[in-house]
Write an enzyme that holds these catalytic residues in place. Structure first.
Site, PDB file in Angstrom:
ATOM      1  N   MET A   1       2.104   7.151   3.514  1.00 47.31           N
ATOM      2  CA  MET A   1       1.976   7.337   2.067  1.00 47.31           C
ATOM      3  C   MET A   1       3.044   8.299   1.570  1.00 47.31           C
ATOM      4  O   MET A   1       3.147   9.425   2.080  1.00 47.31           O
ATOM      5  CB  MET A   1       0.597   7.904   1.730  1.00 47.31           C
ATOM      6  CG  MET A   1      -0.557   6.973   2.034  1.00 47.31           C
ATOM      7  SD  MET A   1      -2.160   7.806   1.833  1.00 47.31           S
ATOM      8  CE  MET A   1      -2.290   8.588   3.444  1.00 47.31           C
TER       9      MET A   1
ATOM     10  N   ILE B   1      -3.892  11.936   8.640  1.00 48.03           N
ATOM     11  CA  ILE B   1      -2.888  12.827   9.235  1.00 48.03           C
ATOM     12  C   ILE B   1      -2.118  13.536   8.131  1.00 48.03           C
ATOM     13  O   ILE B   1      -1.571  12.888   7.230  1.00 48.03           O
ATOM     14  CB  ILE B   1      -1.916  12.037  10.130  1.00 48.03           C
ATOM     15  CG1 ILE B   1      -2.688  11.312  11.238  1.00 48.03           C
ATOM     16  CG2 ILE B   1      -0.868  12.968  10.740  1.00 48.03           C
ATOM     17  CD1 ILE B   1      -1.858  10.313  12.000  1.00 48.03           C
TER      18      ILE B   1
ATOM     19  N   GLY C   1       1.576  13.299   0.174  1.00 47.15           N
ATOM     20  CA  GLY C   1       2.317  12.649   1.252  1.00 47.15           C
ATOM     21  C   GLY C   1       1.613  12.764   2.588  1.00 47.15           C
ATOM     22  O   GLY C   1       1.136  13.825   2.951  1.00 47.15           O
ATOM     23  N   SER C   2       1.510  11.679   3.338  1.00 49.74           N
ATOM     24  CA  SER C   2       0.738  11.731   4.569  1.00 49.74           C
ATOM     25  C   SER C   2       0.734  10.381   5.264  1.00 49.74           C
ATOM     26  O   SER C   2       1.507   9.486   4.922  1.00 49.74           O
ATOM     27  CB  SER C   2      -0.693  12.182   4.267  1.00 49.74           C
ATOM     28  OG  SER C   2      -1.149  11.581   3.080  1.00 49.74           O
ATOM     29  N   ARG C   3      -0.202  10.212   6.215  1.00 48.42           N
ATOM     30  CA  ARG C   3      -0.238   9.013   7.041  1.00 48.42           C
ATOM     31  C   ARG C   3      -1.683   8.767   7.481  1.00 48.42           C
ATOM     32  O   ARG C   3      -2.464   9.706   7.662  1.00 48.42           O
ATOM     33  CB  ARG C   3       0.670   9.255   8.255  1.00 48.42           C
ATOM     34  CG  ARG C   3       0.676   8.198   9.351  1.00 48.42           C
ATOM     35  CD  ARG C   3       1.512   8.728  10.502  1.00 48.42           C
ATOM     36  NE  ARG C   3       1.583   7.804  11.631  1.00 48.42           N
ATOM     37  CZ  ARG C   3       2.698   7.250  12.064  1.00 48.42           C
ATOM     38  NH1 ARG C   3       3.838   7.536  11.483  1.00 48.42           N
ATOM     39  NH2 ARG C   3       2.693   6.440  13.095  1.00 48.42           N
TER      40      ARG C   3
END
Length: 228
Positions: free
Chosen positions: A108, A166, A196-198
């Site tokens: 993301m 994450i 922002g991330s995953r």
């Protein structure tokens, strides 16, 4: 799951009605502060000085948008838990259930919706929170080194799915609302990651991927894979 702190196990009974505002509650304090700063600057110094602050306010509003989603009804479908792009479709080791798995990862960026939703119905779930480290979430090693929260989902059909939030280089706050003893409906909102991330999803190895590397996906509406 070792000595890591145990959390969650969750559910909310009915997702037929959308229970959340279009702008996620997680963003309300940030939006209020940014708008107050912009309005005060506008009043004291004029529009030109306030313009950058109004731009920041608009950016924060778009980041925290949280639109309703249509939930696919295919019984064996595993849905994307997040908006973003597919950055991994590979055979891997699920470090939480210690098994071989099909791993699918969604990255993301700051322009994606950051509300996280359950990829499938779940029962008897478990979870862990891992140490606080912050690498670029686009990197594969962030799956094992960054701060993360993992949900073990056991579907009504008996399949095990691990869904891992994450944190990234900028995203340093994982919010997970699932509680011990609860159950999640498919597509139900269970968390949020800021800036922002995953999200990694570990599936049974016999699962068939539907989404491919580089695909743009949407939380709940995009089918990642089908269970065996």
């Amino acid at each position: 799951m070792g000595d890591e702190s145990k959390i969650l196990a969750g559910t909310i009974p009915d997702v037929s009605a959308y229970p959340h505002p279009i702008i996620a509650r997680e963003g309300w304090p940030f939006i209020a502060l940014a708008a107050a700063a912009a309005a005060t600057t506008h009043w004291l110094a004029g529009g030109w000085w306030a313009a950058p602050l109004w731009f920041i306010t608009a950016f924060i509003v778009q980041f925290f948008r949280d639109p309703p989603r249509v939930i696919p009804q295919e019984s064996k479908a595993v849905l994307s838990p997040a908006d973003g792009r597919i950055v991994a479709v590979e055979r891997a080791r699920d470090p939480y259930l210690e098994r071989d798995a099909l791993k699918m990862s969604v990255f993301m960026n700051v322009f994606n919706v950051h509300s996280n939703r359950s990829p499938d119905r779940r029962r008897d779930p478990r979870g862990v929170v891992s140490p606080r480290q912050f690498l670029n979430a686009a990197l594969s090693k962030s799956s094992l080194e960054n701060e993360r929260a993992a949900l073990w989902i056991r579907t009504p059909g008996g399949a095990d799915v691990t869904c891992v939030q994450i944190a990234g280089l900028i995203a340093r706050r994982i919010l997970c609302y699932a509680k011990a003893g609860q159950r999640l409906a498919r597509g139900e909102r269970y968390g949020f990651i800021r800036f922002g991330s995953r999200v990694d999803v570990y599936l049974p190895p016999e699962s068939r991927p539907v989404a491919s590397m580089g695909d743009k996906v949407y939380a709940t509406e995009t089918i990642l894979a089908t269970l065996p």
